[in-house]
Design a protein around this motif. Structure first.
Motif, PDB file in Angstrom:
ATOM      1  N   ALA A  18       0.838  -1.206   0.000  1.00 29.70           N
ATOM      2  CA  ALA A  18       0.000   0.000   0.000  1.00 29.70           C
ATOM      3  C   ALA A  18       0.870   1.253   0.000  1.00 29.70           C
ATOM      4  CB  ALA A  18      -0.939  -0.020   1.206  1.00 29.70           C
ATOM      5  N   TYR A  19       1.937   1.230   0.777  1.00 27.48           N
ATOM      6  CA  TYR A  19       2.878   2.357   0.857  1.00 27.48           C
ATOM      7  C   TYR A  19       3.541   2.593  -0.498  1.00 27.48           C
ATOM      8  CZ  TYR A  19       7.311   4.628   2.309  1.00 27.48           C
ATOM      9  OH  TYR A  19       8.408   5.441   2.435  1.00 27.48           O
ATOM     10  N   ILE A  20       4.004   1.538  -1.119  1.00 30.20           N
ATOM     11  CA  ILE A  20       4.670   1.655  -2.417  1.00 30.20           C
ATOM     12  C   ILE A  20       3.674   2.079  -3.491  1.00 30.20           C
ATOM     13  CG2 ILE A  20       5.842   0.330  -4.228  1.00 30.20           C
ATOM     14  CD1 ILE A  20       7.131  -1.295  -1.870  1.00 30.20           C
ATOM     15  N   ARG A  21       2.471   1.523  -3.457  1.00 30.33           N
ATOM     16  CA  ARG A  21       1.447   1.888  -4.437  1.00 30.33           C
ATOM     17  C   ARG A  21       1.149   3.389  -4.384  1.00 30.33           C
ATOM     18  NH1 ARG A  21      -2.953  -0.400  -2.562  1.00 30.33           N
ATOM     19  NH2 ARG A  21      -3.764   1.559  -1.796  1.00 30.33           N
ATOM     20  N   ARG A  22       0.926   3.925  -3.186  1.00 25.08           N
ATOM     21  CA  ARG A  22       0.640   5.358  -3.053  1.00 25.08           C
ATOM     22  C   ARG A  22       1.801   6.198  -3.580  1.00 25.08           C
ATOM     23  NH1 ARG A  22      -1.541   3.571   1.764  1.00 25.08           N
ATOM     24  NH2 ARG A  22       0.306   4.161   2.944  1.00 25.08           N
ATOM     25  N   SER A  23       3.017   5.773  -3.287  1.00 26.34           N
ATOM     26  CA  SER A  23       4.194   6.524  -3.738  1.00 26.34           C
ATOM     27  C   SER A  23       4.330   6.510  -5.254  1.00 26.34           C
ATOM     28  CB  SER A  23       5.459   5.943  -3.101  1.00 26.34           C
ATOM     29  OG  SER A  23       5.367   6.014  -1.705  1.00 26.34           O
ATOM     30  N   LEU A  24       4.134   5.357  -5.860  1.00 25.68           N
ATOM     31  CA  LEU A  24       4.230   5.266  -7.319  1.00 25.68           C
ATOM     32  C   LEU A  24       3.128   6.083  -7.989  1.00 25.68           C
ATOM     33  CD1 LEU A  24       5.118   1.487  -7.666  1.00 25.68           C
ATOM     34  CD2 LEU A  24       6.589   3.404  -8.307  1.00 25.68           C
ATOM     35  N   GLU A  25       1.913   5.991  -7.461  1.00 19.97           N
ATOM     36  CA  GLU A  25       0.809   6.766  -8.032  1.00 19.97           C
ATOM     37  C   GLU A  25       1.063   8.263  -7.874  1.00 19.97           C
ATOM     38  OE1 GLU A  25      -2.862   3.592  -7.496  1.00 19.97           O
ATOM     39  OE2 GLU A  25      -2.512   5.069  -5.916  1.00 19.97           O
ATOM     40  N   PHE A  26       1.623   8.673  -6.740  1.00 18.78           N
ATOM     41  CA  PHE A  26       1.939  10.074  -6.504  1.00 18.78           C
ATOM     42  C   PHE A  26       2.934  10.590  -7.543  1.00 18.78           C
ATOM     43  CE2 PHE A  26       4.440  13.431  -4.400  1.00 18.78           C
ATOM     44  CZ  PHE A  26       3.425  14.333  -4.107  1.00 18.78           C
ATOM     45  N   TYR A 103      11.199   6.628  -2.147  1.00 14.23           N
ATOM     46  CA  TYR A 103      12.040   7.118  -3.241  1.00 14.23           C
ATOM     47  C   TYR A 103      13.117   6.097  -3.606  1.00 14.23           C
ATOM     48  CZ  TYR A 103      15.968   8.274  -0.165  1.00 14.23           C
ATOM     49  OH  TYR A 103      17.016   8.191   0.713  1.00 14.23           O
ATOM     50  N   GLN A 104      13.580   5.298  -2.629  1.00 13.20           N
ATOM     51  CA  GLN A 104      14.578   4.269  -2.919  1.00 13.20           C
ATOM     52  C   GLN A 104      13.986   3.166  -3.793  1.00 13.20           C
ATOM     53  OE1 GLN A 104      15.419   3.672   1.294  1.00 13.20           O
ATOM     54  NE2 GLN A 104      17.569   4.184   0.899  1.00 13.20           N
ATOM     55  N   VAL A 105      12.746   2.804  -3.530  1.00 10.28           N
ATOM     56  CA  VAL A 105      12.070   1.787  -4.343  1.00 10.28           C
ATOM     57  C   VAL A 105      11.911   2.303  -5.768  1.00 10.28           C
ATOM     58  CG1 VAL A 105       9.927   0.481  -4.661  1.00 10.28           C
ATOM     59  CG2 VAL A 105      10.867   0.796  -2.361  1.00 10.28           C
ATOM     60  N   ILE A 106      11.456   3.541  -5.915  1.00  5.84           N
ATOM     61  CA  ILE A 106      11.248   4.117  -7.244  1.00  5.84           C
ATOM     62  C   ILE A 106      12.573   4.230  -7.994  1.00  5.84           C
ATOM     63  CG2 ILE A 106      10.512   6.202  -8.470  1.00  5.84           C
ATOM     64  CD1 ILE A 106       8.424   6.527  -6.126  1.00  5.84           C
ATOM     65  N   ASP A 107      13.617   4.691  -7.325  1.00  5.51           N
ATOM     66  CA  ASP A 107      14.932   4.813  -7.953  1.00  5.51           C
ATOM     67  C   ASP A 107      15.454   3.456  -8.407  1.00  5.51           C
ATOM     68  OD1 ASP A 107      17.325   6.374  -8.670  1.00  5.51           O
ATOM     69  OD2 ASP A 107      18.268   5.221  -7.050  1.00  5.51           O
TER      70      ASP A 107
END
Length: 118
Positions: A18-26, A103-107
């Motif tokens: 859920a945390y990663i999903r919100r970050s990616l969508e953001f 941000y580390q996951v996205i990077d």
């Protein structure tokens, strides 16, 4: 950011997912989400979505599910995110474990996608 969709594959009720999903969508990433066993990936995700996926974030999967996912021939790289460390993975795979920031996951996912598909 990404030239296609990102598959977010997770177990049921995963806080990390859920945390990663919100970050990616953001960040404007177009997501396809699926919960279930990786062996059924082709039936979990519609074919038109599967064709447009450029990367996958597999969150909190069991070790067995991770092995099953790696056993498939996928046309996109996979970033495994989980609570415990894993050895280096060959091929288009990477592993992150807690603690991590979104941000580390996205990077890390962007780096994997830039390297290309298997």
């Amino acid at each position: 950011m990404f030239p296609g969709k990102v598959l977010l594959l997770s177990g049921q009720d995963s806080f990390n997912a859920a945390y990663i999903r919100r970050s990616l969508e953001f960040c404007g990433v177009s997501l396809v989400t699926a919960t279930g066993v990786p062996e059924e990936l082709a039936t979990l995700v519609p074919e038109e979505d599967l064709a447009s996926i450029v990367g996958c974030v597999a969150v909190d999967l069991t070790p067995e599910a991770g092995v099953a996912l790696m056993a498939q021939t996928l046309p996109f790289p996979v970033l495994f995110v989980g609570g415990q460390a894993a050895p280096s993975l060959p091929g288009p795979y990477a592993w992150m474990h807690a603690p991590f920031a979104s941000y580390q996951v996205i990077d890390r996912l962007m780096t994997l996608c830039r390297r290309g598909t298997p």
